[in-house]
Design an enzyme around this catalytic site. Structure first.
Site, PDB file in Angstrom:
ATOM      1  N   LYS A  30       5.515   2.011  -2.601  1.00 59.13           N
ATOM      2  CA  LYS A  30       5.498   3.400  -3.064  1.00 59.13           C
ATOM      3  C   LYS A  30       5.901   3.426  -4.521  1.00 59.13           C
ATOM      4  O   LYS A  30       6.612   2.537  -5.001  1.00 59.13           O
ATOM      5  CB  LYS A  30       6.468   4.262  -2.247  1.00 59.13           C
ATOM      6  CG  LYS A  30       6.084   5.728  -2.201  1.00 59.13           C
ATOM      7  CD  LYS A  30       4.933   5.966  -1.244  1.00 59.13           C
ATOM      8  CE  LYS A  30       4.598   7.450  -1.138  1.00 59.13           C
ATOM      9  NZ  LYS A  30       3.580   7.700  -0.088  1.00 59.13           N
ATOM     10  N   LYS A  73       0.855  -1.180   0.000  1.00 61.04           N
ATOM     11  CA  LYS A  73       0.000   0.000   0.000  1.00 61.04           C
ATOM     12  C   LYS A  73       0.889   1.228   0.000  1.00 61.04           C
ATOM     13  O   LYS A  73       1.796   1.350   0.832  1.00 61.04           O
ATOM     14  CB  LYS A  73      -0.908   0.024   1.241  1.00 61.04           C
ATOM     15  CG  LYS A  73      -1.970   1.108   1.168  1.00 61.04           C
ATOM     16  CD  LYS A  73      -3.103   0.677   0.271  1.00 61.04           C
ATOM     17  CE  LYS A  73      -4.033   1.820  -0.093  1.00 61.04           C
ATOM     18  NZ  LYS A  73      -3.463   2.726  -1.110  1.00 61.04           N
TER      19      LYS A  73
END
Length: 423
Positions: free
Chosen positions: A112, A76
């Site tokens: 990321k 995430k």
């Protein structure tokens, strides 16, 4: 902030993360044997992103997607469009997402992404082509059960809509859960745009109670006036605090009697910056950190609180609205000066918490009201900050180290129980 200072600051981002990790090692007991798993990313992807520009030429941009840890669930983390994005920065940001998700106790790992580009220099059509090609290049490593991107610096709900559509076209079916931070009518969640700033306010008020700081009598300074800084400033002002200093990329404002945050938000919405809002109240950028205020909220980019600033800042409480705004050496100085700092991995976790809600709602095709979203987020944030405060008290350490202890214990226990494949 000029480009050279940005490069200098984020070059040390990964080393800053490693320094923070080293500080938690003495508290991990037998789990110390598993710590190396957090010192390197699981997967780092660098992609070429060719884009046909409006004039017919082809330009090439460099894109990244890093999955730091997938031990506790799918990756995430946001996607950043900025001229100085590089692998070092993206690795650090993905690692901080790992810690953040575990500290809040969300079933995610950390990831990321980013593209080295100035999005303001592209037309909307060029930005769409860039986004679609970047999505196609990382298509194999993202997905609702693999890695779920979200907006970050230089990206927004529209970019997420393009990413979702591109992934869905390749999948042959609409897959709303592949990204979060989408427009509400495409499976986005109510309350998402204000969630990070709201989380900063919630954690700030909880810690203020513990250090006996009266919010209604507090003066507040905020660096960064995007979604995070502006919402945090608005909520603190609404609670009775005086927001006396605001800084963004264009200007620094100082009003001793408090800035009208609602009016400034409207001005910024029209002009895209705070410069010109009240020229008589503009001061030089370095003076921002010299203002005396009970609360400072860095909500811009990494590594802005240096050793020099830590030695001089006059405040009681720092709330990290951005990721990695404080150097490790500066942390030590702030601790010696008995300045309480609420670390990014807890303080700005409201955004990823509501991203989790959006993901859950997409998977279930059942959506909650904004009041339900806020209530659930408030409960999770308050529980998390209380757990970190109690850990800090028990271990006699900073809130950052306590947050890392809580997060690392959860990750490393999961890593140990999963074992190593092949066995």
């Amino acid at each position: 902030m000029n480009q050279l200072s940005y490069v200098h600051q984020h070059q040390s981002a990964w080393n800053n993360y490693l320094s923070q990790l080293d500080r938690v090692a003495p508290y991990l007991g037998e789990l110390i044997d598993q710590l190396d798993t957090l010192k390197r990313p699981k997967r780092a992807l660098i992609v070429n992103v060719p884009v046909e520009m409006d004039d017919g030429t082809i330009q090439h941009f460099e894109g990244f997607r890093v999955q730091h840890s997938l031990t506790r669930g799918p990756g995430k983390g946001g996607v950043r469009y900025h001229p100085c994005v590089d692998l070092n920065e993206v690795m650090a940001l993905s690692a901080w997402m790992t810690i953040k998700c575990a500290a809040i106790d969300l079933p995610f790992g950390g990831a990321k992404g980013g593209v080295r580009v100035d999005p303001s220099a592209l037309s909307e059509r060029e930005l769409e082509r860039l986004t679609r090609r970047y999505t196609a290049e990382i298509n194999n490593v993202i997905g609702p059960q693999k890695d779920i991107p979200a907006p970050d610096v230089g990206t927004n709900a529209q970019v997420m809509a393009w990413m979702m559509d591109t992934y869905s076209m390749n999948a042959g079916t609409t897959v709303t859960g592949v990204v979060t931070g989408k427009p509400v009518h495409l499976g986005g969640s109510l309350g998402r745009s204000k969630a990070t700033g709201r989380g900063v306010f919630i954690t700030g008020t909880e810690i203020a109670k513990k250090i006996q700081l009266d919010i209604t009598q507090a003066k507040v300074c905020v660096q960064g006036f995007g979604n995070v800084g502006s919402e945090a400033a608005f909520l603190f002002a609404q609670a009775g605090a005086k927001v006396i200093g605001i800084q963004d990329h264009s200007a620094t404002l100082y009003q001793e009697n408090g800035i009208d945050i609602g009016a400034l938000q409207q001005y910024q919405l029209i002009h895209g910056k705070i410069q010109g809002y009240s020229t008589s109240d503009e001061i030089e950028a370095p003076q921002f950190w010299q203002i005396s205020a009970e609360i400072f909220i860095p909500a811009a980019l990494e590594n802005v609180i240096t050793v020099d600033i830590a030695e001089k800042i006059q405040t009681q409480l720092i709330l990290e609205g951005s990721n990695g705004p404080t150097l490790a050496e500066a942390d030590d100085i702030l601790a010696k000066r008995q300045i309480t700092l609420v670390p990014d991995v807890i303080c700005n976790a409201g955004g990823v918490t509501v991203s989790y809600f959006e993901w859950v709602q997409d998977l279930a095709s059942f959506f909650w009201s904004e009041d339900e979203i806020n209530q659930r987020m408030d409960r999770i944030m308050r529980h998390a900050i209380t757990a970190v405060w109690e850990k800090a008290t028990a271990k006699n350490c900073s809130l950052r180290t306590a947050a890392y202890i809580v997060a690392c214990e959860r990750i490393l226990i999961a890593r140990k129980e999963r074992g190593t494949y092949p066995g």
